[in-house]
Design a protein around this motif. Sequence first.
Motif, mmCIF file in Angstrom:
data_model
loop_
_atom_site.group_PDB
_atom_site.id
_atom_site.type_symbol
_atom_site.label_atom_id
_atom_site.label_comp_id
_atom_site.label_asym_id
_atom_site.label_seq_id
_atom_site.Cartn_x
_atom_site.Cartn_y
_atom_site.Cartn_z
ATOM 1 N N VAL A 33 -28.648 -0.098 -0.855
ATOM 2 C CA VAL A 33 -29.083 0.281 0.494
ATOM 3 C C VAL A 33 -28.612 1.695 0.816
ATOM 4 C CG1 VAL A 33 -28.854 -0.227 2.963
ATOM 5 C CG2 VAL A 33 -29.244 -2.098 1.338
ATOM 6 N N ALA A 34 -27.358 1.990 0.491
ATOM 7 C CA ALA A 34 -26.823 3.330 0.766
ATOM 8 C C ALA A 34 -27.582 4.398 -0.015
ATOM 9 C CB ALA A 34 -25.333 3.380 0.427
ATOM 10 N N GLU A 35 -27.915 4.104 -1.271
ATOM 11 C CA GLU A 35 -28.673 5.060 -2.084
ATOM 12 C C GLU A 35 -30.056 5.303 -1.491
ATOM 13 O OE1 GLU A 35 -30.468 5.425 -6.599
ATOM 14 O OE2 GLU A 35 -28.787 4.076 -6.237
ATOM 15 N N ALA A 36 -30.733 4.225 -1.089
ATOM 16 C CA ALA A 36 -32.058 4.373 -0.474
ATOM 17 C C ALA A 36 -31.952 5.120 0.852
ATOM 18 C CB ALA A 36 -32.704 2.999 -0.276
ATOM 19 N N LEU A 37 -30.913 4.838 1.623
ATOM 20 C CA LEU A 37 -30.701 5.521 2.896
ATOM 21 C C LEU A 37 -30.459 7.009 2.667
ATOM 22 C CD1 LEU A 37 -30.245 5.522 5.967
ATOM 23 C CD2 LEU A 37 -27.855 4.982 5.490
ATOM 24 N N ASN A 38 -29.639 7.334 1.685
ATOM 25 C CA ASN A 38 -29.365 8.743 1.400
ATOM 26 C C ASN A 38 -30.613 9.479 0.944
ATOM 27 O OD1 ASN A 38 -26.686 8.637 2.162
ATOM 28 N ND2 ASN A 38 -25.983 8.079 0.124
ATOM 29 N N ARG A 39 -31.455 8.821 0.130
ATOM 30 C CA ARG A 39 -32.713 9.449 -0.279
ATOM 31 C C ARG A 39 -33.622 9.665 0.930
ATOM 32 N NH1 ARG A 39 -34.626 5.695 -4.682
ATOM 33 N NH2 ARG A 39 -32.541 4.964 -4.703
ATOM 34 N N LEU A 40 -33.666 8.679 1.817
ATOM 35 C CA LEU A 40 -34.484 8.790 3.026
ATOM 36 C C LEU A 40 -33.985 9.928 3.907
ATOM 37 C CD1 LEU A 40 -36.620 7.913 5.044
ATOM 38 C CD2 LEU A 40 -35.097 6.049 5.748
ATOM 39 N N ARG A 41 -32.686 9.983 4.119
ATOM 40 C CA ARG A 41 -32.120 11.053 4.951
ATOM 41 C C ARG A 41 -32.390 12.426 4.326
ATOM 42 N NH1 ARG A 41 -28.741 11.852 8.073
ATOM 43 N NH2 ARG A 41 -27.027 12.679 7.058
ATOM 44 N N SER A 42 -32.222 12.520 3.023
ATOM 45 C CA SER A 42 -32.469 13.787 2.336
ATOM 46 C C SER A 42 -33.927 14.211 2.485
ATOM 47 C CB SER A 42 -32.098 13.651 0.859
ATOM 48 O OG SER A 42 -32.377 14.838 0.173
ATOM 49 N N ALA A 43 -34.837 13.261 2.329
ATOM 50 C CA ALA A 43 -36.266 13.576 2.480
ATOM 51 C C ALA A 43 -36.583 13.990 3.914
ATOM 52 C CB ALA A 43 -37.119 12.381 2.067
ATOM 53 N N ALA A 44 -35.981 13.303 4.893
ATOM 54 C CA ALA A 44 -36.229 13.638 6.301
ATOM 55 C C ALA A 44 -35.680 15.029 6.622
ATOM 56 C CB ALA A 44 -35.608 12.583 7.216
ATOM 57 N N LEU A 45 -34.487 15.319 6.129
ATOM 58 C CA LEU A 45 -33.910 16.648 6.367
ATOM 59 C C LEU A 45 -34.728 17.735 5.683
ATOM 60 C CD1 LEU A 45 -30.122 15.800 6.008
ATOM 61 C CD2 LEU A 45 -31.322 16.458 8.101
ATOM 62 N N GLY A 46 -35.189 17.464 4.463
ATOM 63 C CA GLY A 46 -36.025 18.428 3.760
ATOM 64 C C GLY A 46 -37.316 18.703 4.510
ATOM 65 N N TYR A 47 -37.922 17.651 5.041
ATOM 66 C CA TYR A 47 -39.150 17.812 5.809
ATOM 67 C C TYR A 47 -38.882 18.614 7.089
ATOM 68 C CZ TYR A 47 -43.347 16.745 8.468
ATOM 69 O OH TYR A 47 -44.492 16.852 9.207
ATOM 70 N N ALA A 48 -37.806 18.257 7.793
ATOM 71 C CA ALA A 48 -37.474 18.953 9.042
ATOM 72 C C ALA A 48 -37.174 20.428 8.781
ATOM 73 C CB ALA A 48 -36.281 18.271 9.720
ATOM 74 N N GLU A 49 -36.434 20.723 7.709
ATOM 75 C CA GLU A 49 -36.112 22.113 7.382
ATOM 76 C C GLU A 49 -37.368 22.907 7.041
ATOM 77 O OE1 GLU A 49 -33.198 21.985 4.273
ATOM 78 O OE2 GLU A 49 -31.693 21.092 5.599
ATOM 79 N N LEU A 50 -38.275 22.282 6.284
ATOM 80 C CA LEU A 50 -39.510 22.978 5.924
ATOM 81 C C LEU A 50 -40.375 23.214 7.166
ATOM 82 C CD1 LEU A 50 -41.142 24.258 3.683
ATOM 83 C CD2 LEU A 50 -42.217 22.036 3.286
ATOM 84 N N CYS A 51 -40.392 22.242 8.080
ATOM 85 C CA CYS A 51 -41.128 22.448 9.347
ATOM 86 C C CYS A 51 -40.607 23.692 10.052
ATOM 87 C CB CYS A 51 -40.966 21.233 10.270
ATOM 88 S SG CYS A 51 -41.946 19.808 9.813
#
Length: 154
Positions: A33-51
């Motif tokens: 769960v923590a690994e999936a959460l970290n991947r999700l957070r990383s993807a969300a941050l990457g998307y937000a930064e690119l925006c």
Amino acid sequence: MANELSAKAAELGAAIVEHARVLEESPDDYPRVAEALNRLRSAALGYAELCADSTGWGNPFSDLEEDREDEEETVGAADGATVDVEAHYRIRVNDVAALTRLLGEAAAEDVLGAPSDVVAQLFMRDGWDPAQYGGHLLTLVDQSWSCGPAGDDT
């Protein structure tokens, strides 16, 4: 730019689907769960930064927690579950003297004037929203947080 943003959005969508799958299959498997959460957070941050970087728009997720807090105040927590939340901030203190003046009093014994002491005192006083001090006094360099079931559900 549009292709990059679409690719990041697809990556975020895949991370959401993977997170949901892991939670459905094994919600008690903390490492998965923590690994999936970290991947999700990383993807969300990457998307937000690119925006922000490519379009000038801010983080599309920035106000979600505030909206949720407003809803929770009226609904309340019925199950009484306990969770552990850890937040980490990396902050560049640009003007220690000005931040010390914001405390509104002479430095107490526990505020010795070091940047970390002043930031800690401000954190304890105002619930901590680093953006309220503006970039000229301090700069939020990085932040991260995690949330999961408490070690002992009390």
